[in-house]
Design a protein around this motif. Structure first.
Motif, PDB file in Angstrom:
ATOM      1  N   SER A  30      50.723  29.228  56.574  1.00  0.00           N
ATOM      2  CA  SER A  30      49.964  29.590  58.020  1.00  0.00           C
ATOM      3  C   SER A  30      50.971  30.602  58.725  1.00  0.00           C
ATOM      4  O   SER A  30      50.938  31.096  59.544  1.00  0.00           O
ATOM      5  CB  SER A  30      49.875  28.375  59.006  1.00  0.00           C
ATOM      6  N   PHE A  82      48.325  29.952  64.695  1.00  0.00           N
ATOM      7  CA  PHE A  82      49.251  29.314  63.477  1.00  0.00           C
ATOM      8  C   PHE A  82      50.506  29.978  63.774  1.00  0.00           C
ATOM      9  O   PHE A  82      51.059  28.957  62.611  1.00  0.00           O
ATOM     10  CB  PHE A  82      48.742  30.799  62.984  1.00  0.00           C
ATOM     11  N   VAL A  85      51.269  26.328  63.581  1.00  0.00           N
ATOM     12  CA  VAL A  85      50.967  25.216  62.675  1.00  0.00           C
ATOM     13  C   VAL A  85      51.982  24.902  61.407  1.00  0.00           C
ATOM     14  O   VAL A  85      52.373  24.404  61.386  1.00  0.00           O
ATOM     15  CB  VAL A  85      49.570  25.910  62.447  1.00  0.00           C
ATOM     16  N   ALA A  86      52.344  26.090  61.760  1.00  0.00           N
ATOM     17  CA  ALA A  86      53.683  26.635  60.347  1.00  0.00           C
ATOM     18  C   ALA A  86      54.809  26.411  61.115  1.00  0.00           C
ATOM     19  O   ALA A  86      54.921  25.388  60.651  1.00  0.00           O
ATOM     20  CB  ALA A  86      53.606  28.046  60.038  1.00  0.00           C
TER      21      ALA A  86
END
Length: 109
Positions: A30, A82, A85-86
């Motif tokens: 991600s 992203f 999410v990472a």
């Protein structure tokens, strides 16, 4: 005449548990996609900045400015999602690692 399914369908759902390694792998993937989206956003914004609009019509200028802003904004939104999410997967991996270590220490006592 009627299509009957002669073989019974088995809906077995395998529940996969989260592990620190899976979380780290997901965070790396991600994060890489977030960085790629960020690089794409910078390239698009630079491309738009180096190519000014050649029109005297105010409506054309306003619409094209709005479209350019929307394109850069959508790519920035994807990059941000992203990235978040990472970070979330990385935090989950750390949490699972701490839980595993605390379980090992409590079982030793």
């Amino acid at each position: 005449m009627s299509d009957q399914n002669l073989t019974p369908q088995t809906d077995t759902k395998i529940q996969v548990t989260a592990s620190p390694l899976r979380c780290l792998t997901g965070a790396v993937i991600s994060g890489g996609m977030g960085y790629a989206m960020y690089s794409l956003m910078i390239a698009i914004a630079t491309n738009f900045a180096t190519k000014p609009l050649h029109s005297i019509n105010p409506l054309v200028i306003r619409i094209s400015s709005a479209v350019r802003t929307l394109v850069v904004g959508v790519v920035a939104l994807g990059s941000g999602i992203f990235g978040i999410v990472a970070l979330g997967l990385l935090a989950l991996g750390v949490q699972l690692l701490v839980q595993e270590l605390s379980k090992q220490k409590s079982s030793e006592n």
